[in-house]
Design a protein around this motif. Structure first.
Motif, PDB file in Angstrom:
ATOM      1  N   GLY A 104       0.817  -1.215   0.000  1.00  0.00           N
ATOM      2  CA  GLY A 104       0.000   0.000   0.000  1.00  0.00           C
ATOM      3  C   GLY A 104       0.845   1.257   0.000  1.00  0.00           C
ATOM      4  N   VAL A 105       1.942   1.235   0.743  1.00  0.00           N
ATOM      5  CA  VAL A 105       2.836   2.399   0.798  1.00  0.00           C
ATOM      6  C   VAL A 105       3.574   2.583  -0.530  1.00  0.00           C
ATOM      7  CG1 VAL A 105       4.919   3.340   1.889  1.00  0.00           C
ATOM      8  CG2 VAL A 105       3.135   2.311   3.293  1.00  0.00           C
ATOM      9  N   LEU A 106       4.078   1.475  -1.089  1.00  0.00           N
ATOM     10  CA  LEU A 106       4.905   1.557  -2.291  1.00  0.00           C
ATOM     11  C   LEU A 106       4.094   1.843  -3.551  1.00  0.00           C
ATOM     12  CD1 LEU A 106       7.405  -1.411  -1.678  1.00  0.00           C
ATOM     13  CD2 LEU A 106       7.799   1.032  -1.334  1.00  0.00           C
ATOM     14  N   PHE A 107       2.907   1.228  -3.666  1.00  0.00           N
ATOM     15  CA  PHE A 107       2.144   1.316  -4.911  1.00  0.00           C
ATOM     16  C   PHE A 107       1.004   2.332  -4.853  1.00  0.00           C
ATOM     17  CE2 PHE A 107       4.190  -2.796  -5.226  1.00  0.00           C
ATOM     18  CZ  PHE A 107       4.580  -2.854  -6.556  1.00  0.00           C
ATOM     19  N   TYR A 108       0.422   2.518  -3.689  1.00  0.00           N
ATOM     20  CA  TYR A 108      -0.742   3.389  -3.591  1.00  0.00           C
ATOM     21  C   TYR A 108      -0.511   4.603  -2.710  1.00  0.00           C
ATOM     22  CZ  TYR A 108      -2.907  -0.754  -5.592  1.00  0.00           C
ATOM     23  OH  TYR A 108      -3.202  -1.830  -6.404  1.00  0.00           O
ATOM     24  N   LYS A 109       0.748   4.809  -2.297  1.00  0.00           N
ATOM     25  CA  LYS A 109       1.129   5.991  -1.503  1.00  0.00           C
ATOM     26  C   LYS A 109       0.281   6.138  -0.243  1.00  0.00           C
ATOM     27  CE  LYS A 109       3.963   6.814  -4.861  1.00  0.00           C
ATOM     28  NZ  LYS A 109       5.400   6.451  -4.712  1.00  0.00           N
ATOM     29  N   ILE A 111      -0.591   5.949   3.798  1.00  0.00           N
ATOM     30  CA  ILE A 111       0.145   6.491   4.935  1.00  0.00           C
ATOM     31  C   ILE A 111       0.109   5.515   6.105  1.00  0.00           C
ATOM     32  CG2 ILE A 111       0.245   8.385   6.614  1.00  0.00           C
ATOM     33  CD1 ILE A 111      -1.047  10.158   4.463  1.00  0.00           C
ATOM     34  N   ILE A 112       1.263   5.327   6.741  1.00  0.00           N
ATOM     35  CA  ILE A 112       1.336   4.470   7.923  1.00  0.00           C
ATOM     36  C   ILE A 112       1.153   5.333   9.163  1.00  0.00           C
ATOM     37  CG2 ILE A 112       2.759   2.861   9.234  1.00  0.00           C
ATOM     38  CD1 ILE A 112       4.246   2.169   6.731  1.00  0.00           C
ATOM     39  N   SER A 113       0.142   5.019   9.951  1.00  0.00           N
ATOM     40  CA  SER A 113      -0.132   5.794  11.155  1.00  0.00           C
ATOM     41  C   SER A 113       0.800   5.370  12.285  1.00  0.00           C
ATOM     42  CB  SER A 113      -1.590   5.599  11.588  1.00  0.00           C
ATOM     43  OG  SER A 113      -1.789   4.274  12.040  1.00  0.00           O
ATOM     44  N   GLY A 114       0.809   6.166  13.351  1.00  0.00           N
ATOM     45  CA  GLY A 114       1.625   5.832  14.507  1.00  0.00           C
ATOM     46  C   GLY A 114       1.210   4.524  15.142  1.00  0.00           C
ATOM     47  N   ARG A 115      -0.105   4.269  15.194  1.00  0.00           N
ATOM     48  CA  ARG A 115      -0.603   3.015  15.739  1.00  0.00           C
ATOM     49  C   ARG A 115      -0.098   1.828  14.925  1.00  0.00           C
ATOM     50  NH1 ARG A 115      -5.096   3.424  13.971  1.00  0.00           N
ATOM     51  NH2 ARG A 115      -4.862   1.857  12.345  1.00  0.00           N
ATOM     52  N   MET A 116      -0.065   1.989  13.615  1.00  0.00           N
ATOM     53  CA  MET A 116       0.398   0.911  12.751  1.00  0.00           C
ATOM     54  C   MET A 116       1.893   0.661  12.936  1.00  0.00           C
ATOM     55  SD  MET A 116      -1.830   1.816   9.342  1.00  0.00           S
ATOM     56  CE  MET A 116      -1.240   0.442   8.365  1.00  0.00           C
ATOM     57  N   PHE A 292       2.040   5.866  23.533  1.00  0.00           N
ATOM     58  CA  PHE A 292       3.090   5.194  22.776  1.00  0.00           C
ATOM     59  C   PHE A 292       2.968   5.514  21.289  1.00  0.00           C
ATOM     60  CE2 PHE A 292       2.772   2.604  26.604  1.00  0.00           C
ATOM     61  CZ  PHE A 292       4.110   2.479  26.948  1.00  0.00           C
ATOM     62  N   VAL A 293       1.745   5.641  20.794  1.00  0.00           N
ATOM     63  CA  VAL A 293       1.531   5.975  19.392  1.00  0.00           C
ATOM     64  C   VAL A 293       2.110   7.340  19.082  1.00  0.00           C
ATOM     65  CG1 VAL A 293      -0.234   6.513  17.670  1.00  0.00           C
ATOM     66  CG2 VAL A 293      -0.489   4.497  19.117  1.00  0.00           C
ATOM     67  N   ARG A 294       1.898   8.300  19.997  1.00  0.00           N
ATOM     68  CA  ARG A 294       2.435   9.637  19.792  1.00  0.00           C
ATOM     69  C   ARG A 294       3.956   9.626  19.753  1.00  0.00           C
ATOM     70  NH1 ARG A 294      -1.675  12.660  24.037  1.00  0.00           N
ATOM     71  NH2 ARG A 294      -3.506  12.709  22.635  1.00  0.00           N
ATOM     72  N   VAL A 295       4.553   8.809  20.605  1.00  0.00           N
ATOM     73  CA  VAL A 295       6.011   8.675  20.572  1.00  0.00           C
ATOM     74  C   VAL A 295       6.453   8.113  19.225  1.00  0.00           C
ATOM     75  CG1 VAL A 295       7.971   7.437  21.549  1.00  0.00           C
ATOM     76  CG2 VAL A 295       6.227   8.389  23.062  1.00  0.00           C
ATOM     77  N   GLY A 296       5.704   7.119  18.740  1.00  0.00           N
ATOM     78  CA  GLY A 296       6.021   6.540  17.439  1.00  0.00           C
ATOM     79  C   GLY A 296       5.911   7.564  16.335  1.00  0.00           C
ATOM     80  N   ASP A 297       4.902   8.449  16.429  1.00  0.00           N
ATOM     81  CA  ASP A 297       4.746   9.476  15.417  1.00  0.00           C
ATOM     82  C   ASP A 297       5.933  10.422  15.396  1.00  0.00           C
ATOM     83  OD1 ASP A 297       2.323   8.583  14.499  1.00  0.00           O
ATOM     84  OD2 ASP A 297       1.173   9.732  15.968  1.00  0.00           O
ATOM     85  N   LYS A 300       8.930   8.603  13.755  1.00  0.00           N
ATOM     86  CA  LYS A 300       8.886   8.324  12.319  1.00  0.00           C
ATOM     87  C   LYS A 300       8.918   9.589  11.473  1.00  0.00           C
ATOM     88  CE  LYS A 300       3.838   7.984  12.215  1.00  0.00           C
ATOM     89  NZ  LYS A 300       3.614   9.146  11.409  1.00  0.00           N
ATOM     90  N   GLY A 301       8.716  10.740  12.071  1.00  0.00           N
ATOM     91  CA  GLY A 301       8.942  12.006  11.397  1.00  0.00           C
ATOM     92  C   GLY A 301       7.979  12.309  10.281  1.00  0.00           C
ATOM     93  N   GLY A 302       8.304  11.884   9.043  1.00  0.00           N
ATOM     94  CA  GLY A 302       7.599  12.371   7.873  1.00  0.00           C
ATOM     95  C   GLY A 302       6.194  11.880   7.681  1.00  0.00           C
TER      96      GLY A 302
END
Length: 306
Positions: A104-109, A111-116, A292-297, A300-302
């Motif tokens: 999904g990220v490579l072909f359909y652009k 977005i990966i959320s912090g939870r993911m 924890f999700v917010r920390v992940g966000d 992961k930055g971008g």
């Protein structure tokens, strides 16, 4: 979700979980690729004569048959033949959730959320521990083969999506028409043409039970119910229920073959499935997890949060 529908879905998850034990029943004595070929032949005929061909180009059906038949179930069946227990095969096949995210990220652009990200991290950590602390139920060859199977799951989805079909069940039936021949061809390539005669001579009751269970309850009934429920309920509500497949597979593997996990594997498999559940889950996240999700966000930055 209606109670009756929920029970029907749980029944399908139980069938799909038990199916891994049925695969093992067949591949223990027979070539796994030919067992898979027989499965798709039985699942296709004679029902294909009563299902109208979906209005899509033939190349999509051919590609689907190759990827779904050989890529997913040919490799999954072979992974069990190469030493992966039926229960662990079902757990590791849940990697298809992560490979689907990657596609999904490579072909359909997408977005990966912090939870993911959090779920992916937990799942991969659990996967690593379950492999490191194997009690003989995980092999390198089996793991590689099940990884190939997991990589092919999203590719099959891409084929269905690109075809533009409006009838997933008909597409599945007609696509399976092209599954047996590549499986037979690969088996002959790897084992020589004599494998056909050997399999014919050794074919027994266990092989018939394995093939017929995979063809009818698993493939035809299971996918018919699943596709029907997808029309009634959102995918975000349906997808987490697929985690039950691994639970039923582990239970059936223990009851039928005495397969057992080490204590470390029980913990790691639980962490793995929790991680996969976080990736699949689309609802609100509890406050304790949100921190924890917010920390992940932030890490992961971008990427932005959905």
């Amino acid at each position: 979700m209606k109670g009756r529908d929920l029970l029907l879905i749980i029944l399908v998850m139980a069938i799909w979980g038990f199916n891994f034990s049925m695969i093992k029943l067949g591949v223990t004595e027979m070539d796994p690729l030919l067992i898979a070929a027989a499965r798709f032949f039985c699942a296709t005929f004679p029902i294909i004569f009563f299902i109208r061909r979906p209005n899509v180009p033939w190349r999509y059906l051919l590609a689907y048959g190759l990827v779904f038949g050989t890529g997913i179930w040919g490799m999954a069946s072979s992974s069990i033949s190469f030493g992966l227990s039926s229960g662990m095969a079902s757990v590791l096949l849940q990697l298809d959730v992560l490979t689907t995210v990657l596609v999904g990220v490579l072909f359909y652009k997408e977005i990966i959320s912090g939870r993911m990200w959090l779920g992916i991290t937990i799942a991969l950590a659990g996967l690593l521990v379950s492999i490191m602390y194997t009690n003989g139920n995980v092999t390198l060859a089996g793991t590689i083969l099940i990884l190939i199977s997991a990589l092919c799951w999203p590719l099959a989805g891409v084929i269905v999506r690109q075809s533009g079909t409006r009838s997933a069940f008909a597409f599945n039936i007609w696509g399976m028409l092209f599954a047996p021949l590549p499986l037979i061809g690969l088996s002959v390539l790897l084992n020589g043409v004599e494998i056909l005669e050997i399999t014919y001579q050794q074919w027994n009751t266990n092989a018939w039970i394995s093939v017929l269970f995979q063809a009818y309850p698993t493939t035809l009934f299971g996918y018919w119910v699943w596709n029907k429920m997808l029309l009634r309920y959102p995918m975000s509500q349906m997808a987490p229920l697929t985690l039950l497949v691994s639970v039923f597979a582990l239970v059936s593997g223990y009851l039928i073959y005495g397969e057992q996990l080490s204590i470390a594997q029980w913990i790691s498999c639980g962490a793995f499935l929790i991680g996969i559940g976080l990736v699949l889950y689309q609802g609100p996240v509890p406050h304790s997890v949100t921190k924890f999700v917010r920390v992940g966000d932030r890490l992961k930055g971008g990427f932005s949060v959905r």
